[in-house]
Design an enzyme around this catalytic site. Structure first.
Site, PDB file in Angstrom:
ATOM      1  N   LYS A  75      56.812  66.982  37.453  1.00  0.00           N
ATOM      2  CA  LYS A  75      55.775  67.101  36.428  1.00  0.00           C
ATOM      3  C   LYS A  75      54.356  67.117  36.954  1.00  0.00           C
ATOM      4  O   LYS A  75      53.424  67.399  36.205  1.00  0.00           O
ATOM      5  CB  LYS A  75      55.914  65.958  35.413  1.00  0.00           C
ATOM      6  CG  LYS A  75      57.249  65.969  34.713  1.00  0.00           C
ATOM      7  CD  LYS A  75      57.208  65.194  33.414  1.00  0.00           C
ATOM      8  CE  LYS A  75      58.571  65.161  32.753  1.00  0.00           C
ATOM      9  NZ  LYS A  75      58.909  63.837  32.257  1.00  0.00           N
ATOM     10  N   LYS A  86      70.179  64.105  25.203  1.00  0.00           N
ATOM     11  CA  LYS A  86      70.204  62.758  24.627  1.00  0.00           C
ATOM     12  C   LYS A  86      69.188  62.614  23.498  1.00  0.00           C
ATOM     13  O   LYS A  86      68.202  63.351  23.442  1.00  0.00           O
ATOM     14  CB  LYS A  86      70.014  61.694  25.712  1.00  0.00           C
ATOM     15  CG  LYS A  86      68.597  61.372  26.058  1.00  0.00           C
ATOM     16  CD  LYS A  86      68.517  60.064  26.855  1.00  0.00           C
ATOM     17  CE  LYS A  86      67.047  59.708  27.035  1.00  0.00           C
ATOM     18  NZ  LYS A  86      66.798  58.477  27.742  1.00  0.00           N
ATOM     19  N   LYS A 132      63.212  59.443  22.481  1.00  0.00           N
ATOM     20  CA  LYS A 132      62.207  58.845  21.594  1.00  0.00           C
ATOM     21  C   LYS A 132      61.489  59.948  20.841  1.00  0.00           C
ATOM     22  O   LYS A 132      61.057  60.920  21.425  1.00  0.00           O
ATOM     23  CB  LYS A 132      61.189  58.067  22.426  1.00  0.00           C
ATOM     24  CG  LYS A 132      61.612  56.648  22.677  1.00  0.00           C
ATOM     25  CD  LYS A 132      60.403  55.814  23.043  1.00  0.00           C
ATOM     26  CE  LYS A 132      60.773  54.682  23.983  1.00  0.00           C
ATOM     27  NZ  LYS A 132      60.634  55.023  25.391  1.00  0.00           N
TER      28      LYS A 132
HETATM   29  P1  AMP Z   1      63.588  55.715  26.950  1.00  0.00           P
HETATM   30  O1  AMP Z   1      63.442  55.800  25.459  1.00  0.00           O
HETATM   31  O2  AMP Z   1      64.193  56.955  27.532  1.00  0.00           O
HETATM   32  O3  AMP Z   1      62.350  55.250  27.644  1.00  0.00           O
HETATM   33  O4  AMP Z   1      64.677  54.587  27.230  1.00  0.00           O
HETATM   34  C1  AMP Z   1      64.512  53.234  26.882  1.00  0.00           C
HETATM   35  C2  AMP Z   1      65.878  52.560  26.910  1.00  0.00           C
HETATM   36  O5  AMP Z   1      66.701  53.072  25.852  1.00  0.00           O
HETATM   37  C3  AMP Z   1      66.675  52.789  28.191  1.00  0.00           C
HETATM   38  O6  AMP Z   1      67.396  51.609  28.470  1.00  0.00           O
HETATM   39  C4  AMP Z   1      67.620  53.898  27.843  1.00  0.00           C
HETATM   40  O7  AMP Z   1      68.804  53.860  28.599  1.00  0.00           O
HETATM   41  C5  AMP Z   1      67.896  53.627  26.385  1.00  0.00           C
HETATM   42  N1  AMP Z   1      68.143  54.907  25.675  1.00  0.00           N
HETATM   43  C6  AMP Z   1      67.215  55.852  25.390  1.00  0.00           C
HETATM   44  N2  AMP Z   1      67.747  56.881  24.710  1.00  0.00           N
HETATM   45  C7  AMP Z   1      69.072  56.608  24.596  1.00  0.00           C
HETATM   46  C8  AMP Z   1      70.181  57.300  24.021  1.00  0.00           C
HETATM   47  N3  AMP Z   1      70.025  58.469  23.412  1.00  0.00           N
HETATM   48  N4  AMP Z   1      71.392  56.712  24.074  1.00  0.00           N
HETATM   49  C9  AMP Z   1      71.557  55.513  24.674  1.00  0.00           C
HETATM   50  N5  AMP Z   1      70.561  54.815  25.238  1.00  0.00           N
HETATM   51  C10 AMP Z   1      69.328  55.342  25.213  1.00  0.00           C
END
Ligand code: AMP
Length: 328
Positions: free
Chosen positions: A117, A198, A201
Protein backbone atom coordinates in the site's frame (compact mmCIF):
# COMPACT_ATOMS: atom_id res chain seq x y z
CA UNK A 1 17.97 -2.97 35.08
CA UNK A 2 16.85 -6.53 34.41
CA UNK A 3 13.26 -7.60 34.79
CA UNK A 4 12.82 -10.95 36.39
CA UNK A 5 9.13 -10.90 37.28
CA UNK A 6 6.69 -13.11 35.48
CA UNK A 7 2.99 -12.22 35.48
CA UNK A 8 1.01 -14.33 37.99
CA UNK A 9 -1.79 -15.24 35.58
CA UNK A 10 -1.12 -15.67 31.87
CA UNK A 11 -1.65 -12.39 30.13
CA UNK A 12 -3.76 -11.97 27.04
CA UNK A 13 -3.51 -8.89 24.90
CA UNK A 14 -5.58 -7.76 21.98
CA UNK A 15 -5.91 -4.42 20.27
CA UNK A 16 -8.74 -3.45 17.96
CA UNK A 17 -8.18 -0.78 15.35
CA UNK A 18 -11.01 1.76 15.34
CA UNK A 19 -11.27 2.20 11.59
CA UNK A 20 -14.89 1.20 11.09
CA UNK A 21 -18.06 -0.06 12.69
CA UNK A 22 -17.65 -3.45 14.34
CA UNK A 23 -19.30 -6.30 12.49
CA UNK A 24 -20.80 -9.69 13.22
CA UNK A 25 -17.43 -11.03 11.99
CA UNK A 26 -15.55 -9.05 14.64
CA UNK A 27 -18.02 -10.24 17.26
CA UNK A 28 -17.88 -13.95 16.46
CA UNK A 29 -14.19 -13.98 15.50
CA UNK A 30 -12.75 -11.65 18.13
CA UNK A 31 -15.01 -10.12 20.79
CA UNK A 32 -16.79 -13.29 21.92
CA UNK A 33 -13.55 -15.28 22.21
CA UNK A 34 -11.98 -12.30 24.03
CA UNK A 35 -14.80 -12.46 26.58
CA UNK A 36 -14.24 -16.20 27.07
CA UNK A 37 -10.49 -15.64 27.60
CA UNK A 38 -11.26 -13.54 30.68
CA UNK A 39 -12.05 -16.72 32.62
CA UNK A 40 -8.44 -17.86 32.75
CA UNK A 41 -6.25 -14.90 31.82
CA UNK A 42 -5.38 -11.40 32.91
CA UNK A 43 -6.62 -9.62 29.79
CA UNK A 44 -5.54 -6.27 28.41
CA UNK A 45 -7.79 -5.08 25.62
CA UNK A 46 -7.09 -1.82 23.86
CA UNK A 47 -8.40 0.42 21.14
CA UNK A 48 -5.48 1.05 18.81
CA UNK A 49 -6.26 4.62 17.87
CA UNK A 50 -2.62 5.38 16.98
CA UNK A 51 -2.72 2.63 14.38
CA UNK A 52 -5.69 4.36 12.73
CA UNK A 53 -3.47 7.27 11.75
CA UNK A 54 -1.29 5.50 9.19
CA UNK A 55 -3.58 6.42 6.30
CA UNK A 56 -5.67 9.55 5.61
CA UNK A 57 -8.21 9.86 8.42
CA UNK A 58 -10.94 12.14 9.67
CA UNK A 59 -10.32 13.22 13.31
CA UNK A 60 -14.03 13.56 14.19
CA UNK A 61 -14.83 10.13 12.76
CA UNK A 62 -11.92 8.55 14.64
CA UNK A 63 -13.12 10.09 17.91
CA UNK A 64 -16.67 8.84 17.28
CA UNK A 65 -15.46 5.32 16.43
CA UNK A 66 -13.31 5.14 19.56
CA UNK A 67 -16.34 6.17 21.65
CA UNK A 68 -18.55 3.60 19.92
CA UNK A 69 -16.04 0.79 20.28
CA UNK A 70 -15.32 1.65 23.90
CA UNK A 71 -19.00 1.30 24.74
CA UNK A 72 -19.19 -1.89 22.67
CA UNK A 73 -16.34 -3.56 24.57
CA UNK A 74 -18.23 -2.94 27.80
CA UNK A 75 -21.52 -4.08 26.23
CA UNK A 76 -20.04 -7.45 25.24
CA UNK A 77 -18.86 -7.98 28.82
CA UNK A 78 -15.16 -7.22 28.48
CA UNK A 79 -15.13 -4.92 31.50
CA UNK A 80 -13.64 -7.66 33.69
CA UNK A 81 -10.48 -6.91 31.69
CA UNK A 82 -8.15 -3.96 31.65
CA UNK A 83 -9.68 -1.79 28.92
CA UNK A 84 -7.75 1.16 27.55
CA UNK A 85 -7.24 3.47 24.62
CA UNK A 86 -3.72 3.06 23.23
CA UNK A 87 -2.94 6.80 23.06
CA UNK A 88 -3.82 7.16 26.76
CA UNK A 89 -0.92 4.86 27.61
CA UNK A 90 2.13 6.82 26.39
CA UNK A 91 4.55 3.95 27.07
CA UNK A 92 3.39 2.46 23.74
CA UNK A 93 4.77 5.28 21.60
CA UNK A 94 7.75 5.78 23.89
CA UNK A 95 8.87 2.17 23.55
CA UNK A 96 8.09 2.25 19.82
CA UNK A 97 10.77 4.93 19.37
CA UNK A 98 13.40 2.85 21.16
CA UNK A 99 12.50 -0.15 19.02
CA UNK A 100 12.78 2.01 15.89
CA UNK A 101 16.39 2.41 16.92
CA UNK A 102 16.75 -1.38 16.80
CA UNK A 103 14.67 -2.07 13.68
CA UNK A 104 16.17 -1.65 10.23
CA UNK A 105 14.72 0.03 7.15
CA UNK A 106 15.38 -3.21 5.27
CA UNK A 107 13.10 -5.33 7.43
CA UNK A 108 10.38 -2.68 7.63
CA UNK A 109 10.50 -2.32 3.85
CA UNK A 110 9.59 -6.00 3.58
CA UNK A 111 6.41 -5.69 5.66
CA UNK A 112 3.42 -6.62 3.55
CA UNK A 113 1.16 -3.62 4.24
CA UNK A 114 3.90 -1.17 3.32
CA UNK A 115 4.95 -3.16 0.28
CA UNK A 116 1.41 -3.37 -1.01
CA UNK A 117 0.00 0.00 0.00
CA UNK A 118 2.84 2.45 0.44
CA UNK A 119 6.15 1.70 -1.18
CA UNK A 120 7.17 4.04 -3.96
CA UNK A 121 4.33 6.48 -3.28
CA UNK A 122 5.64 9.86 -2.14
CA UNK A 123 2.53 10.75 -0.15
CA UNK A 124 2.66 7.56 1.96
CA UNK A 125 2.68 8.47 5.63
CA UNK A 126 5.94 7.60 7.36
CA UNK A 127 3.79 5.91 10.03
CA UNK A 128 2.66 3.27 7.51
CA UNK A 129 6.34 2.32 7.34
CA UNK A 130 6.94 2.34 11.10
CA UNK A 131 3.65 1.05 12.55
CA UNK A 132 4.88 -2.57 12.79
CA UNK A 133 7.39 -1.31 15.36
CA UNK A 134 4.58 0.30 17.34
CA UNK A 135 2.83 -3.04 17.20
CA UNK A 136 5.95 -4.72 18.57
CA UNK A 137 5.93 -2.21 21.42
CA UNK A 138 2.20 -2.87 22.02
CA UNK A 139 3.04 -6.52 22.58
CA UNK A 140 6.41 -6.42 24.34
CA UNK A 141 5.24 -3.94 26.99
CA UNK A 142 2.85 -6.52 28.42
CA UNK A 143 5.26 -9.47 28.41
CA UNK A 144 2.71 -12.03 27.23
CA UNK A 145 4.11 -15.55 27.00
CA UNK A 146 2.12 -16.34 23.91
CA UNK A 147 0.58 -14.31 21.13
CA UNK A 148 -2.20 -16.05 19.22
CA UNK A 149 -2.19 -14.86 15.64
CA UNK A 150 -3.99 -15.61 12.44
CA UNK A 151 -2.00 -15.85 9.21
CA UNK A 152 -2.41 -12.16 8.37
CA UNK A 153 -0.65 -11.09 11.59
CA UNK A 154 2.16 -13.62 11.60
CA UNK A 155 4.74 -11.36 9.98
CA UNK A 156 4.10 -8.68 12.63
CA UNK A 157 4.72 -11.05 15.51
CA UNK A 158 7.81 -12.48 13.84
CA UNK A 159 9.17 -8.94 13.62
CA UNK A 160 8.26 -8.43 17.28
CA UNK A 161 10.29 -11.50 18.23
CA UNK A 162 13.23 -10.40 16.09
CA UNK A 163 13.28 -6.94 17.65
CA UNK A 164 13.00 -8.33 21.19
CA UNK A 165 15.84 -10.79 20.59
CA UNK A 166 18.04 -8.17 18.94
CA UNK A 167 17.43 -5.67 21.74
CA UNK A 168 18.13 -8.29 24.42
CA UNK A 169 21.30 -9.49 22.69
CA UNK A 170 22.62 -5.96 22.16
CA UNK A 171 21.58 -4.15 25.33
CA UNK A 172 20.62 -6.77 27.90
CA UNK A 173 17.68 -9.05 28.69
CA UNK A 174 14.75 -6.67 28.96
CA UNK A 175 12.04 -8.32 26.89
CA UNK A 176 10.26 -11.64 27.18
CA UNK A 177 10.21 -13.11 23.68
CA UNK A 178 6.63 -14.22 23.05
CA UNK A 179 5.81 -17.52 21.44
CA UNK A 180 3.59 -17.48 18.37
CA UNK A 181 0.59 -19.76 18.70
CA UNK A 182 -2.00 -20.49 16.07
CA UNK A 183 -5.47 -20.31 17.57
CA UNK A 184 -7.99 -22.96 16.59
CA UNK A 185 -9.56 -21.73 13.39
CA UNK A 186 -12.60 -19.93 14.68
CA UNK A 187 -15.59 -18.69 12.84
CA UNK A 188 -14.44 -16.74 9.80
CA UNK A 189 -17.51 -14.87 8.72
CA UNK A 190 -17.62 -14.09 5.04
CA UNK A 191 -19.33 -11.14 3.33
CA UNK A 192 -22.97 -12.06 2.61
CA UNK A 193 -22.87 -10.34 -0.78
CA UNK A 194 -19.45 -11.73 -1.74
CA UNK A 195 -18.88 -14.92 0.24
CA UNK A 196 -15.36 -15.37 -1.11
CA UNK A 197 -14.16 -12.32 0.88
CA UNK A 198 -14.29 -11.85 4.66
CA UNK A 199 -16.90 -9.67 6.28
CA UNK A 200 -14.69 -6.64 6.89
CA UNK A 201 -15.29 -3.62 9.10
CA UNK A 202 -17.89 -1.49 7.42
CA UNK A 203 -17.08 1.99 6.28
CA UNK A 204 -19.25 5.10 6.48
CA UNK A 205 -21.51 3.56 3.84
CA UNK A 206 -22.89 0.14 4.68
CA UNK A 207 -21.74 -2.70 2.47
CA UNK A 208 -24.80 -4.80 1.55
CA UNK A 209 -23.15 -7.99 2.79
CA UNK A 210 -21.82 -6.64 6.11
CA UNK A 211 -23.86 -7.04 9.27
CA UNK A 212 -22.92 -4.49 11.87
CA UNK A 213 -22.96 -5.48 15.51
CA UNK A 214 -25.40 -2.63 16.12
CA UNK A 215 -27.71 -3.28 13.13
CA UNK A 216 -31.36 -3.40 14.23
CA UNK A 217 -33.33 -6.62 13.50
CA UNK A 218 -35.01 -5.33 10.33
CA UNK A 219 -31.64 -4.41 8.82
CA UNK A 220 -30.24 -7.84 9.71
CA UNK A 221 -33.31 -9.42 8.08
CA UNK A 222 -32.86 -7.40 4.89
CA UNK A 223 -29.15 -8.14 4.58
CA UNK A 224 -29.58 -11.87 5.20
CA UNK A 225 -32.52 -12.03 2.76
CA UNK A 226 -30.26 -10.61 0.06
CA UNK A 227 -27.33 -12.91 0.86
CA UNK A 228 -25.81 -14.60 -2.18
CA UNK A 229 -26.56 -18.34 -2.36
CA UNK A 230 -26.57 -20.40 -5.60
CA UNK A 231 -29.02 -21.83 -8.10
CA UNK A 232 -29.05 -25.31 -6.59
CA UNK A 233 -32.70 -26.15 -5.78
CA UNK A 234 -32.39 -29.93 -5.46
CA UNK A 235 -32.93 -31.90 -2.28
CA UNK A 236 -29.95 -31.45 -0.02
CA UNK A 237 -29.19 -27.98 -1.41
CA UNK A 238 -28.75 -26.71 2.16
CA UNK A 239 -25.30 -28.16 2.84
CA UNK A 240 -21.72 -27.15 3.45
CA UNK A 241 -19.36 -27.16 0.51
CA UNK A 242 -16.87 -24.35 0.86
CA UNK A 243 -15.59 -24.28 -2.72
CA UNK A 244 -18.77 -24.93 -4.65
CA UNK A 245 -21.29 -23.32 -2.28
CA UNK A 246 -19.48 -20.53 -0.40
CA UNK A 247 -22.62 -18.48 0.28
CA UNK A 248 -24.67 -21.34 1.70
CA UNK A 249 -21.68 -22.63 3.69
CA UNK A 250 -21.18 -19.18 5.22
CA UNK A 251 -24.86 -18.95 6.20
CA UNK A 252 -24.61 -22.37 7.86
CA UNK A 253 -21.46 -21.29 9.71
CA UNK A 254 -23.14 -18.11 10.94
CA UNK A 255 -26.26 -20.05 11.97
CA UNK A 256 -24.26 -22.49 14.07
CA UNK A 257 -21.93 -19.86 15.51
CA UNK A 258 -25.08 -18.07 16.72
CA UNK A 259 -26.44 -21.21 18.36
CA UNK A 260 -28.93 -22.19 15.64
CA UNK A 261 -29.34 -25.52 13.88
CA UNK A 262 -29.86 -26.37 10.22
CA UNK A 263 -31.70 -29.58 11.01
CA UNK A 264 -34.78 -29.99 8.85
CA UNK A 265 -34.04 -26.94 6.69
CA UNK A 266 -34.48 -27.74 3.01
CA UNK A 267 -34.83 -24.39 1.26
CA UNK A 268 -32.65 -21.31 1.15
CA UNK A 269 -35.64 -19.24 2.27
CA UNK A 270 -35.97 -21.32 5.43
CA UNK A 271 -32.20 -21.18 5.98
CA UNK A 272 -32.20 -17.40 5.73
CA UNK A 273 -35.10 -17.07 8.18
CA UNK A 274 -33.26 -19.32 10.63
CA UNK A 275 -30.03 -17.32 10.21
CA UNK A 276 -31.88 -14.04 10.78
CA UNK A 277 -33.52 -15.34 13.95
CA UNK A 278 -30.26 -16.73 15.32
CA UNK A 279 -28.26 -13.56 14.55
CA UNK A 280 -30.94 -11.28 16.01
CA UNK A 281 -31.13 -13.45 19.15
CA UNK A 282 -27.34 -13.32 19.52
CA UNK A 283 -27.03 -9.57 18.96
CA UNK A 284 -30.06 -8.32 20.84
CA UNK A 285 -28.68 -8.68 24.37
CA UNK A 286 -25.48 -6.90 23.27
CA UNK A 287 -27.49 -4.09 21.68
CA UNK A 288 -29.68 -3.70 24.76
CA UNK A 289 -26.62 -3.49 26.97
CA UNK A 290 -25.00 -1.06 24.49
CA UNK A 291 -27.99 1.28 24.83
CA UNK A 292 -27.58 1.23 28.63
CA UNK A 293 -23.83 1.77 28.42
CA UNK A 294 -24.00 4.78 26.08
CA UNK A 295 -26.61 6.33 28.33
CA UNK A 296 -23.95 6.51 31.04
CA UNK A 297 -20.91 8.05 29.34
CA UNK A 298 -19.29 8.85 32.67
CA UNK A 299 -19.13 5.12 33.42
CA UNK A 300 -17.38 4.40 30.10
CA UNK A 301 -14.88 7.17 30.77
CA UNK A 302 -14.26 5.85 34.26
CA UNK A 303 -13.71 2.23 33.12
CA UNK A 304 -11.23 3.32 30.45
CA UNK A 305 -9.44 5.75 32.78
CA UNK A 306 -8.97 2.97 35.32
CA UNK A 307 -7.79 0.62 32.58
CA UNK A 308 -5.28 3.13 31.20
CA UNK A 309 -3.93 3.73 34.71
CA UNK A 310 -3.33 -0.01 35.21
CA UNK A 311 -1.81 -0.33 31.75
CA UNK A 312 0.59 2.53 32.54
CA UNK A 313 1.46 0.89 35.84
CA UNK A 314 2.14 -2.52 34.28
CA UNK A 315 4.11 -1.21 31.30
CA UNK A 316 6.07 1.52 33.09
CA UNK A 317 8.75 -0.80 34.53
CA UNK A 318 9.27 -2.48 31.15
CA UNK A 319 9.81 0.90 29.48
CA UNK A 320 12.10 1.98 32.32
CA UNK A 321 14.18 -1.17 31.90
CA UNK A 322 14.47 -0.54 28.17
CA UNK A 323 15.50 3.10 28.75
CA UNK A 324 18.14 2.00 31.22
CA UNK A 325 19.53 -0.75 29.01
CA UNK A 326 19.80 1.42 25.91
CA UNK A 327 21.68 4.13 27.79
CA UNK A 328 19.09 6.81 28.54
P1 AMP B 1 -10.15 -6.26 11.76
O1 AMP B 1 -11.58 -5.80 11.79
O2 AMP B 1 -9.80 -6.91 10.45
O3 AMP B 1 -9.18 -5.22 12.22
O4 AMP B 1 -10.04 -7.44 12.82
C1 AMP B 1 -10.25 -7.28 14.20
C2 AMP B 1 -10.47 -8.66 14.81
O5 AMP B 1 -11.71 -9.21 14.35
C3 AMP B 1 -9.41 -9.69 14.46
O6 AMP B 1 -9.21 -10.52 15.59
C4 AMP B 1 -10.02 -10.48 13.34
O7 AMP B 1 -9.53 -11.80 13.28
C5 AMP B 1 -11.48 -10.46 13.71
N1 AMP B 1 -12.31 -10.48 12.48
C6 AMP B 1 -12.45 -9.47 11.60
N2 AMP B 1 -13.30 -9.79 10.60
C7 AMP B 1 -13.67 -11.07 10.83
C8 AMP B 1 -14.52 -12.00 10.14
N3 AMP B 1 -15.15 -11.65 9.03
N4 AMP B 1 -14.68 -13.22 10.68
C9 AMP B 1 -14.06 -13.57 11.82
N5 AMP B 1 -13.25 -12.76 12.51
C10 AMP B 1 -13.04 -11.52 12.04
Amino acid sequence: MTLTFAPARPRALSLLKPTGHLTLGNYLGALRPMAATQEHSDCFYGLADLHSLTVAHDPARLRALVAEQAATLIAVGLDESTLFVQSHVPTHSQLAYLLECVATTGELGRMIQFKEKGRGVDSTRASLFTYPVLMAADILLYRPEQVPVGDDQRQHVELTRDLAQRFNATYGPVFAVPEIVTPPTGARVMDLADPTGKMGKSGAVDGPGVIRLLDPPDVVRRKVARAVTDSDVGPGAVRREREAKPGVTNLLDVLEACGGSAEGLTTYGALKRAVTDAVVAELQPVQRRYAEVVADRAHVTEVFARGAARAREVTGPVLAAAYGAIGL
